[in-house]
Design an enzyme around this catalytic site. Structure first.
Site, PDB file in Angstrom:
ATOM      1  N   ASP A  48       2.371  -4.937  23.310  1.00  0.00           N
ATOM      2  CA  ASP A  48       2.060  -3.756  22.302  1.00  0.00           C
ATOM      3  C   ASP A  48       0.022  -3.558  21.956  1.00  0.00           C
ATOM      4  OD1 ASP A  48       3.177  -1.659  20.264  1.00  0.00           O
ATOM      5  OD2 ASP A  48       1.221  -2.557  19.463  1.00  0.00           O
ATOM      6  N   TYR A  53      -7.551  -0.857  19.134  1.00  0.00           N
ATOM      7  CA  TYR A  53      -7.756  -1.998  18.975  1.00  0.00           C
ATOM      8  C   TYR A  53      -9.026  -2.595  19.982  1.00  0.00           C
ATOM      9  CZ  TYR A  53      -3.151  -2.028  17.401  1.00  0.00           C
ATOM     10  OH  TYR A  53      -1.769  -1.650  16.822  1.00  0.00           O
ATOM     11  N   LYS A  78      -1.350   3.606  22.231  1.00  0.00           N
ATOM     12  CA  LYS A  78      -1.575   4.295  21.352  1.00  0.00           C
ATOM     13  C   LYS A  78      -2.492   5.159  21.463  1.00  0.00           C
ATOM     14  CE  LYS A  78       0.531   0.873  18.251  1.00  0.00           C
ATOM     15  NZ  LYS A  78       0.001  -0.259  19.010  1.00  0.00           N
ATOM     16  N   HIS A 111      -0.982   7.092  16.995  1.00  0.00           N
ATOM     17  CA  HIS A 111      -1.256   6.089  16.166  1.00  0.00           C
ATOM     18  C   HIS A 111      -0.986   6.440  14.492  1.00  0.00           C
ATOM     19  CE1 HIS A 111      -3.358   2.002  16.419  1.00  0.00           C
ATOM     20  NE2 HIS A 111      -2.573   1.917  15.520  1.00  0.00           N
TER      21      HIS A 111
END
Length: 282
Positions: A48, A53, A78, A111
């Site tokens: 994931d 990120y 996401k 997200h």
């Protein structure tokens, strides 16, 4: 370790490994690459990540370099929370695919229902438009399933009432004592799988003496008990780790928590009260 390959069935019949390897707060570059590479070597088959990120490229490279056939790895990423609207979302997905270096993802999520800079603000109309782009991506085959993250009951209803495809998952903060029952009940009633991010409350749960005492009963660590708790409740935990020892330990979940102990755990008040919570949920 069968726990890493056992699956839940999503509402579109896609099979998803019941434990995922989370990469939130793992810096892009060698750290993320090594963490994902080691997770895959350990046996994880569900990774994931997210564009936000800033580690998608490292995650994608680790998957490619693993030598494991792509169809044996379940990959989630996401759409950044700040990006709303049909065309912007499609462009962001193209960027994500470029980052990951893959032809498809197994699960693509919105997200959050609002930008992180304005948590709780109303973006219902924009979320419907964004969801239309998710449906387009799904139809194209570049995502095998689509879903959401950080959506509460109101946000889920907005998508269900205005979209044509039901979200496959809602990824929310979930750990012992913070199980967001209103969201979970609504999601499960609508066949939407709950994925549990921060299942250890980003480590804050590890200081809870009551949980520690119960974990000892099962000859398990607090982390292992917390992750098994998620699975027993029919939710999918996404533990994050960078050290090989923790990566391996988090995969040792082949035990069962008794029904009586699950009742105790499910009745606990917040097991990590100092942990930061999403103010729109609870």
């Amino acid at each position: 370790m069968s726990v890493l390959t056992d699956t839940f069935s999503l509402n579109n019949e896609t099979e998803i490994p019941q434990v995922g390897f989370g990469t939130w707060q793992i810096p892009g570059g060698q750290t993320a690459y090594d963490a994902v590479a080691n997770a895959l070597k350990t046996g994880y088959r569900h990774i994931d990540t997210a564009q936000a990120y800033a580690n998608e490229s490292s995650v994608g490279k680790a998957i490619k370099d693993s030598g494991i056939p792509r169809d044996e790895i379940f990959l989630t990423t996401k759409l950044p929370a700040e990006i709303k609207g049909y065309d912007k979302a499609l462009a962001a997905f193209d960027k994500t695919m470029e980052n990951l270096g893959t032809k498809y993802v197994d699960l693509y999520l919105i997200h959050a229902p609002w930008p992180w800079s304005s948590i709780g603000t109303d973006h219902d109309k924009e979320n419907v438009e964004t969801w239309k782009s998710m449906e387009t991506i799904l139809k194209s085959g570049r995502a095998k399933a689509i879903g959401v993250s950080n959506f509460n009951v109101h946000d889920l209803k907005n998508i269900l009432e205005n979209g044509t495809v039901k979200p496959a998952v809602d990824q929310i903060q979930y750990y012992i004592g913070w199980t967001q029952p209103k969201i979970v009940e609504y999601a499960q009633a609508n066949d939407i799988l709950i994925e549990a991010y921060s299942p250890l409350a980003t480590g804050d749960l590890l200081n809870n003496e009551a949980v520690k005492e119960m974990a000892a009963k099962y000859k398990a660590s607090i982390a292992q008990l917390a992750l098994r708790f998620c699975i027993e409740n029919g939710t999918l935990p996404l533990p994050k780790a960078t050290s090989q020892a923790h990566i391996e330990a988090n995969a040792q979940l082949d035990f069962t928590i008794s029904e009586s102990d699950m009742k105790i755990l499910n009745k606990m008040t917040d097991a990590a009260p100092s942990h930061e919570h999403n103010a729109t949920q609870g």
